[in-house]
Write an enzyme that holds these catalytic residues in place. Sequence first.
Site, PDB file in Angstrom:
ATOM      1  N   GLN A  97       0.847  -1.192   0.000  1.00  0.00           N
ATOM      2  CA  GLN A  97       0.000   0.000   0.000  1.00  0.00           C
ATOM      3  C   GLN A  97       0.882   1.241   0.000  1.00  0.00           C
ATOM      4  O   GLN A  97       1.614   1.491   0.970  1.00  0.00           O
ATOM      5  CB  GLN A  97      -0.922   0.010   1.224  1.00  0.00           C
ATOM      6  CG  GLN A  97      -1.997   1.079   1.068  1.00  0.00           C
ATOM      7  CD  GLN A  97      -2.725   1.391   2.346  1.00  0.00           C
ATOM      8  OE1 GLN A  97      -2.102   1.597   3.379  1.00  0.00           O
ATOM      9  NE2 GLN A  97      -4.037   1.444   2.276  1.00  0.00           N
ATOM     10  N   TYR A 183      -5.872  10.686   4.657  1.00  0.00           N
ATOM     11  CA  TYR A 183      -4.478  10.984   4.297  1.00  0.00           C
ATOM     12  C   TYR A 183      -4.430  11.851   3.028  1.00  0.00           C
ATOM     13  O   TYR A 183      -5.468  12.322   2.556  1.00  0.00           O
ATOM     14  CB  TYR A 183      -3.675   9.677   4.172  1.00  0.00           C
ATOM     15  CG  TYR A 183      -3.607   8.970   5.515  1.00  0.00           C
ATOM     16  CD1 TYR A 183      -2.892   9.537   6.577  1.00  0.00           C
ATOM     17  CD2 TYR A 183      -4.294   7.787   5.744  1.00  0.00           C
ATOM     18  CE1 TYR A 183      -2.860   8.924   7.828  1.00  0.00           C
ATOM     19  CE2 TYR A 183      -4.271   7.174   6.997  1.00  0.00           C
ATOM     20  CZ  TYR A 183      -3.545   7.744   8.032  1.00  0.00           C
ATOM     21  OH  TYR A 183      -3.508   7.155   9.272  1.00  0.00           O
ATOM     22  N   ARG A 230      -7.517   2.271  -2.629  1.00  0.00           N
ATOM     23  CA  ARG A 230      -8.409   2.133  -1.470  1.00  0.00           C
ATOM     24  C   ARG A 230      -9.065   3.480  -1.161  1.00  0.00           C
ATOM     25  O   ARG A 230      -8.362   4.493  -1.064  1.00  0.00           O
ATOM     26  CB  ARG A 230      -7.623   1.658  -0.253  1.00  0.00           C
ATOM     27  CG  ARG A 230      -8.514   1.224   0.898  1.00  0.00           C
ATOM     28  CD  ARG A 230      -7.709   0.546   1.995  1.00  0.00           C
ATOM     29  NE  ARG A 230      -8.529  -0.409   2.713  1.00  0.00           N
ATOM     30  CZ  ARG A 230      -8.520  -0.559   4.035  1.00  0.00           C
ATOM     31  NH1 ARG A 230      -7.724   0.168   4.782  1.00  0.00           N
ATOM     32  NH2 ARG A 230      -9.289  -1.461   4.619  1.00  0.00           N
ATOM     33  N   GLY A 328      -9.158  -7.156   8.424  1.00  0.00           N
ATOM     34  CA  GLY A 328      -8.016  -6.577   9.121  1.00  0.00           C
ATOM     35  C   GLY A 328      -7.756  -7.285  10.432  1.00  0.00           C
ATOM     36  O   GLY A 328      -6.936  -8.198  10.508  1.00  0.00           O
TER      37      GLY A 328
HETATM   38  C1  8OZ Z   1      -3.948   2.940  12.292  1.00  0.00           C
HETATM   39  C2  8OZ Z   1      -2.836   3.557  12.838  1.00  0.00           C
HETATM   40  C3  8OZ Z   1      -2.000   4.271  12.033  1.00  0.00           C
HETATM   41  C4  8OZ Z   1      -2.239   4.374  10.679  1.00  0.00           C
HETATM   42  C5  8OZ Z   1      -4.994   4.014   8.141  1.00  0.00           C
HETATM   43  C6  8OZ Z   1      -2.629   3.771   7.790  1.00  0.00           C
HETATM   44  O1  8OZ Z   1      -5.895   4.331   8.922  1.00  0.00           O
HETATM   45  C7  8OZ Z   1      -3.624   3.855   8.672  1.00  0.00           C
HETATM   46  C8  8OZ Z   1      -3.366   3.754  10.127  1.00  0.00           C
HETATM   47  C9  8OZ Z   1      -4.197   3.036  10.942  1.00  0.00           C
HETATM   48  O2  8OZ Z   1      -5.191   3.898   6.938  1.00  0.00           O
END
Ligand code: 8OZ
Length: 370
Positions: A97, A183, A230, A328
């Site tokens: 990813q 993000y 995603r 997950g």
């Molecule tokens: C939990 C802790 C830190 C990062 C996401 C990459 O939520 C994460 C993530 C999840 O997509």
Amino acid sequence: MPSLFDPMTVGGIPVANRIAMAPLTRNRSPGAVPNDLNVTYYEQRASAGLIVTEGTPISQQGQGYADVPGLYLPESIEGWKRVTEAVHKAGGKIVTQIWHVGRVSHTSLQPNGGAPVAPSAITAKSKTYIINPDGTGAFADTSAPRALDISEIPGILEDYRKAARAAVDAGFDGVEIHAANGYLIDQFLRSGTNHRTDAYGGSIENRVRFAVEVVEAVTKEIGGSRTGIRISPVTPANDASDPNPQPLFDLLVSKLADFDLAFIHVIEGATGGARDFQQGDKPFDWAGMREAYRKAGGKGAWMVNNGYDRDSAMEAVESGRADMVSFGKLFISNPDLPERLEKNLPLADANRETFYGGGAPGYTDYPTVA
Ligand code: 8OZ
């Protein structure tokens, strides 16, 4: 009628079943380099039809949490090679990813201690995980970001392209572009985080531009048949918000149809939480978004995620509503999850206290049934 346990081909990737391991941040790769423990962890889970690795930053700027593995250092690529070899030897398939956190970061993780970058200078009401100067880990508030200048965007697209190439060099079967969970890509998509007035902000056409350009950069480099994405249209994760997600995500997926992607991975609801979580005044129409993709000619596998169990996963695939289901937490605590689901064997619960950071306990010590 397809079953959850049937093989299929995802883009160009033949998979043994329709059960995917969802990406899971585990913070066990100090120095951003995958190590022996990480090799064992992924190898143990190779019976998944497809493993999607934990989020893997494309650059130091894209880094937001301590001890996550990267794809931008030569040592990281060497480390990942050992992971992909072990998974392939065990008969599995694995994509990585590729991730840029945008504003969900901390100055201590950024190049030269600078501010994290984002579409707009709006601080996330969210936490990240850092290492203190004395070596101890700690949750910390995310730092105030600075807005990206439009002239910086081509450089970030180049980082995505390079990461996709690095992933293939490391032996991965492909990549999943992380456009979910608040993000960087999601920050451009949603109006709560994107207040730009240039070609990347405002209308939904403008807000999907960055996502589409990332997909274009990655697919030009490694091909759509090795690329998935995603998305999480309604999640509030990392302070993400948009009062009208349906037209935005319908438009996005219809544009993605042009790239012959291997899969679209959809988090239905609040990530790791309520499946009926809603933003705006209407429930999100998941089937409608899929229809928008198919109508535009999209043929990628439709992978669904969030709180599925054996019955709901089997139903999703048998009804044709989804082609694959990702798990997950259940994959954390059940390394042989596909066998357990197929034989309807008991499932172990995952211990939250060992999700992030640490060593083997809660990582590689969950037993298989046999
Ligand atoms: C939990 C802790 C830190 C990062 C996401 C990459 O939520 C994460 C993530 C999840 O997509």
